[in-house]
Design a protein around this motif. Structure first.
Motif, PDB file in Angstrom:
ATOM      1  N   SER A   1      41.456  46.079  30.335  1.00 47.78           N
ATOM      2  CA  SER A   1      40.383  45.383  31.227  1.00 47.78           C
ATOM      3  C   SER A   1      40.160  43.891  30.903  1.00 47.78           C
ATOM      4  O   SER A   1      39.953  42.854  31.817  1.00 47.78           O
ATOM      5  CB  SER A   1      38.964  46.124  31.553  1.00 47.78           C
ATOM      6  N   LYS A   2      40.212  43.564  29.408  1.00 46.28           N
ATOM      7  CA  LYS A   2      40.106  42.404  28.931  1.00 46.28           C
ATOM      8  C   LYS A   2      40.929  41.547  29.730  1.00 46.28           C
ATOM      9  O   LYS A   2      40.737  40.353  29.876  1.00 46.28           O
ATOM     10  CB  LYS A   2      40.516  42.382  27.359  1.00 46.28           C
ATOM     11  N   ASN A   3      42.371  41.827  29.737  1.00 46.56           N
ATOM     12  CA  ASN A   3      43.221  41.019  30.630  1.00 46.56           C
ATOM     13  C   ASN A   3      43.135  40.644  32.061  1.00 46.56           C
ATOM     14  O   ASN A   3      43.150  39.635  32.528  1.00 46.56           O
ATOM     15  CB  ASN A   3      44.713  41.581  30.409  1.00 46.56           C
ATOM     16  N   THR A   4      42.743  41.763  32.770  1.00 49.93           N
ATOM     17  CA  THR A   4      42.516  41.833  34.072  1.00 49.93           C
ATOM     18  C   THR A   4      41.178  41.221  34.464  1.00 49.93           C
ATOM     19  O   THR A   4      41.227  40.535  35.451  1.00 49.93           O
ATOM     20  CB  THR A   4      42.866  42.993  34.714  1.00 49.93           C
ATOM     21  N   GLU A   5      40.344  41.173  33.717  1.00 53.31           N
ATOM     22  CA  GLU A   5      39.080  40.621  34.036  1.00 53.31           C
ATOM     23  C   GLU A   5      38.846  39.377  33.540  1.00 53.31           C
ATOM     24  O   GLU A   5      37.983  39.121  32.648  1.00 53.31           O
ATOM     25  CB  GLU A   5      37.780  41.717  33.437  1.00 53.31           C
ATOM     26  N   ASN A   6      39.792  38.529  33.995  1.00 56.83           N
ATOM     27  CA  ASN A   6      39.695  37.108  33.182  1.00 56.83           C
ATOM     28  C   ASN A   6      38.446  36.217  33.965  1.00 56.83           C
ATOM     29  O   ASN A   6      38.449  36.221  34.996  1.00 56.83           O
ATOM     30  CB  ASN A   6      41.051  36.612  33.864  1.00 56.83           C
ATOM     31  N   PRO A   7      37.351  36.074  33.327  1.00 58.76           N
ATOM     32  CA  PRO A   7      36.447  35.325  33.534  1.00 58.76           C
ATOM     33  C   PRO A   7      36.491  33.836  34.283  1.00 58.76           C
ATOM     34  O   PRO A   7      35.837  33.404  35.116  1.00 58.76           O
ATOM     35  CB  PRO A   7      35.408  35.563  32.794  1.00 58.76           C
ATOM     36  N   ASP A   8      37.557  33.352  33.883  1.00 60.58           N
ATOM     37  CA  ASP A   8      38.095  32.052  34.348  1.00 60.58           C
ATOM     38  C   ASP A   8      38.833  32.174  35.464  1.00 60.58           C
ATOM     39  O   ASP A   8      39.112  30.896  36.105  1.00 60.58           O
ATOM     40  CB  ASP A   8      38.861  31.083  33.220  1.00 60.58           C
ATOM     41  N   ALA A   9      39.315  33.175  36.094  1.00 55.22           N
ATOM     42  CA  ALA A   9      40.349  33.097  37.051  1.00 55.22           C
ATOM     43  C   ALA A   9      39.393  33.430  38.582  1.00 55.22           C
ATOM     44  O   ALA A   9      38.512  34.451  38.576  1.00 55.22           O
ATOM     45  CB  ALA A   9      41.240  34.092  37.066  1.00 55.22           C
ATOM     46  N   PRO A  10      39.877  32.974  39.636  1.00 57.91           N
ATOM     47  CA  PRO A  10      40.408  31.671  39.772  1.00 57.91           C
ATOM     48  C   PRO A  10      39.743  30.450  39.329  1.00 57.91           C
ATOM     49  O   PRO A  10      38.509  30.558  39.421  1.00 57.91           O
ATOM     50  CB  PRO A  10      40.795  31.565  41.276  1.00 57.91           C
ATOM     51  N   GLY A  11      40.525  29.350  38.774  1.00 57.22           N
ATOM     52  CA  GLY A  11      39.752  28.403  38.534  1.00 57.22           C
ATOM     53  C   GLY A  11      39.715  27.809  36.935  1.00 57.22           C
ATOM     54  O   GLY A  11      39.506  26.715  36.399  1.00 57.22           O
ATOM     55  N   GLY A  12      40.391  28.589  36.116  1.00 56.37           N
ATOM     56  CA  GLY A  12      40.455  28.549  34.498  1.00 56.37           C
ATOM     57  C   GLY A  12      41.533  28.561  33.843  1.00 56.37           C
ATOM     58  O   GLY A  12      42.619  27.439  34.256  1.00 56.37           O
ATOM     59  N   VAL A  13      42.018  29.461  33.158  1.00 57.12           N
ATOM     60  CA  VAL A  13      43.186  29.661  32.387  1.00 57.12           C
ATOM     61  C   VAL A  13      44.212  30.537  32.991  1.00 57.12           C
ATOM     62  O   VAL A  13      43.793  31.708  33.343  1.00 57.12           O
ATOM     63  CB  VAL A  13      42.670  29.952  30.778  1.00 57.12           C
ATOM     64  N   LEU A  14      45.440  30.293  32.620  1.00 58.72           N
ATOM     65  CA  LEU A  14      46.687  31.251  32.878  1.00 58.72           C
ATOM     66  C   LEU A  14      47.203  31.328  31.432  1.00 58.72           C
ATOM     67  O   LEU A  14      47.447  30.230  30.756  1.00 58.72           O
ATOM     68  CB  LEU A  14      47.640  30.358  33.681  1.00 58.72           C
ATOM     69  N   ARG A  15      47.187  32.533  30.893  1.00 56.67           N
ATOM     70  CA  ARG A  15      47.775  32.886  29.724  1.00 56.67           C
ATOM     71  C   ARG A  15      49.052  33.308  29.921  1.00 56.67           C
ATOM     72  O   ARG A  15      49.217  34.419  30.491  1.00 56.67           O
ATOM     73  CB  ARG A  15      47.002  33.911  28.883  1.00 56.67           C
ATOM     74  N   PHE A  16      50.364  32.375  29.513  1.00 60.99           N
ATOM     75  CA  PHE A  16      51.741  32.846  30.024  1.00 60.99           C
ATOM     76  C   PHE A  16      52.266  33.066  28.718  1.00 60.99           C
ATOM     77  O   PHE A  16      52.434  32.195  27.838  1.00 60.99           O
ATOM     78  CB  PHE A  16      52.118  31.480  30.651  1.00 60.99           C
ATOM     79  N   GLY A  17      52.773  34.326  28.709  1.00 62.85           N
ATOM     80  CA  GLY A  17      53.728  34.742  27.547  1.00 62.85           C
ATOM     81  C   GLY A  17      55.189  34.450  27.997  1.00 62.85           C
ATOM     82  O   GLY A  17      55.669  34.887  29.047  1.00 62.85           O
ATOM     83  N   PHE A  18      56.198  34.395  26.825  1.00 65.41           N
ATOM     84  CA  PHE A  18      57.456  33.928  27.199  1.00 65.41           C
ATOM     85  C   PHE A  18      58.162  34.506  25.636  1.00 65.41           C
ATOM     86  O   PHE A  18      57.479  34.516  24.750  1.00 65.41           O
ATOM     87  CB  PHE A  18      57.872  32.614  27.706  1.00 65.41           C
ATOM     88  N   VAL A  19      59.553  35.054  26.306  1.00 65.15           N
ATOM     89  CA  VAL A  19      60.337  35.170  24.897  1.00 65.15           C
ATOM     90  C   VAL A  19      60.559  33.866  24.336  1.00 65.15           C
ATOM     91  O   VAL A  19      61.648  33.039  24.901  1.00 65.15           O
ATOM     92  CB  VAL A  19      61.601  36.072  25.315  1.00 65.15           C
TER      93      VAL A  19
ATOM     94  N   ILE B   1      52.179  31.270  25.179  1.00 64.33           N
ATOM     95  CA  ILE B   1      52.177  32.249  24.370  1.00 64.33           C
ATOM     96  C   ILE B   1      53.744  32.915  23.720  1.00 64.33           C
ATOM     97  O   ILE B   1      54.114  33.578  24.566  1.00 64.33           O
ATOM     98  CB  ILE B   1      51.298  33.519  24.650  1.00 64.33           C
ATOM     99  N   PRO B   2      54.310  32.270  23.045  1.00 67.57           N
ATOM    100  CA  PRO B   2      55.649  32.639  22.612  1.00 67.57           C
ATOM    101  C   PRO B   2      55.614  34.086  21.950  1.00 67.57           C
ATOM    102  O   PRO B   2      54.703  34.219  20.989  1.00 67.57           O
ATOM    103  CB  PRO B   2      56.412  31.702  21.951  1.00 67.57           C
ATOM    104  N   SER B   3      56.535  34.929  22.154  1.00 64.55           N
ATOM    105  CA  SER B   3      56.788  36.234  21.553  1.00 64.55           C
ATOM    106  C   SER B   3      58.079  36.809  21.752  1.00 64.55           C
ATOM    107  O   SER B   3      59.109  36.144  22.364  1.00 64.55           O
ATOM    108  CB  SER B   3      55.399  37.153  21.649  1.00 64.55           C
TER     109      SER B   3
END
Length: 326
Positions: free
Chosen positions: A21-39, A76-78
């Motif tokens: 829920s920490k991920n899906t309950e993003n208090p900034d969305a819509p309007g704030g931060v997108l946390r984008f992970g990539f290889v 967020i690279p990983s």
């Protein structure tokens, strides 16, 4: 051994998915931060490669997402399998991953939806020492290495099935420099890699290439948290429009694009051009060929009993994303 390890990993993903829920309950969305992970392990720039990174470099991604209320992008690279765990722990909203870890994560219960197929059918390689086995059949009774729950896992296990060697070869989870050193020592006899031609220059030999086996070449996909996409219903179409714009621009300015790619990799430009031709990227978010290959991957993973219970790729697709018909 590998099957059991993967089933344990799948169970872990499922348990984590129940608490994301920490991920899906993003208090900034819509309007704030997108946390984008990539290889992008070892990426010196911290910017994604390919069209998403190109759109970010051009400023288009920030501009278009800003229009729908997302004014900050955290990159967020990983690694692909690790990103499943980061997502389950609530660390990313949207991420790139390989088709195998993406499908394994979805099958294990992670609540994300398919946004696009970022890269189509990139080649993977199976290499050995110069004095190693000359054919696949000479690998009987030997040990081979690949990444855990990754696209190289699918590539190697799929290859062994096609060659009738599944019961005659030991597989181990060793990658990168550690695997290369093990291969040189003779601790393993072959390994799966992304950059075959570079290993040939080091004196290794290619035993097999994924491009020669239908359904075993790699795919990269983009997935997004279900709740994030519900709160941002315009996100997936906007994202895909920006990616298509970037691909068209890459085709028009290939030299600029590959200069940019050298920032995202420690490989020389000549290698990047060979390994990642622009033709790997498509302007269509979910081309029919890519969906067919995703289905092949899913059915193979099911056959290996990595997770139980099939699911529909069509129902996995995020709302507002068209699926190719041809």
């Amino acid at each position: 051994m590998m099957k059991r390890a993967l089933m344990v990993a799948g169970a872990a993903f499922a348990l984590l998915a129940g608490g994301c829920s920490k991920n899906t309950e993003n208090p900034d969305a819509p309007g704030g931060v997108l946390r984008f992970g990539f290889v992008g392990v070892g990426n010196p720039s911290g910017i994604p490669p390919g069209p998403v990174g190109w759109a970010y470099e051009r400023g288009w991604l920030q501009e278009e997402l800003g229009k729908i209320g997302i004014h900050k992008i955290e990159l967020i690279p990983s690694g692909g399998p690790v990103l499943n765990q980061i997502f389950a722990a609530g660390g990313v909203d949207v991420f790139h991953t390989g088709d195998s870890p993406g499908i394994i994560g979805r099958g294990a219960g992670l609540k994300f939806r398919l946004i696009n197929i970022d890269m189509l059918e990139y080649n993977l390689y199976f290499i050995t020492r110069e004095n190693g086995p000359r054919t696949m059949q000479e690998l009987r009774g030997k040990t081979v290495a690949m990444g855990f729950a990754s696209n190289t896992w699918h590539w190697v296990h799929g290859l062994l099935v096609k060659e009738g060697l599944s019961d005659d070869i030991k597989t181990v989870n060793v990658t990168g420099n550690e695997a290369e050193a093990a291969l040189l020592r003779g601790d393993i006899d072959a390994m799966a890699v992304n950059f075959g031609p570079l290993y040939v220059k080091k004196g290794f030999r290619i035993l097999a290439e994924a491009k020669d086996y239908r359904g075993l070449a790699g795919l990269y996909i983009a997935v997004g948290a279900e709740e994030f996409l519900k709160k941002n219903p315009r996100f997936a179409p906007v994202w895909n429009d920006v990616v298509a714009r970037a691909v068209l621009d890459m085709r028009e300015h290939p030299d600029e694009f590959y200069t940019f790619m050298t920032k995202t990799s420690r490989l020389p430009e000549s290698a990047l051009r060979e390994l990642y031709p622009i033709s790997l990227w498509n302007t269509e978010p979910l081309p029919a060929r890519g969906m067919e290959d995703l289905e092949i991957t899913k059915q193979f993973i099911l056959s290996q009993k990595v997770f139980r219970g099939d699911f529909s790729l069509q129902e996995w697709v995020a709302d507002g994303v068209p699926v190719g018909k041809n």
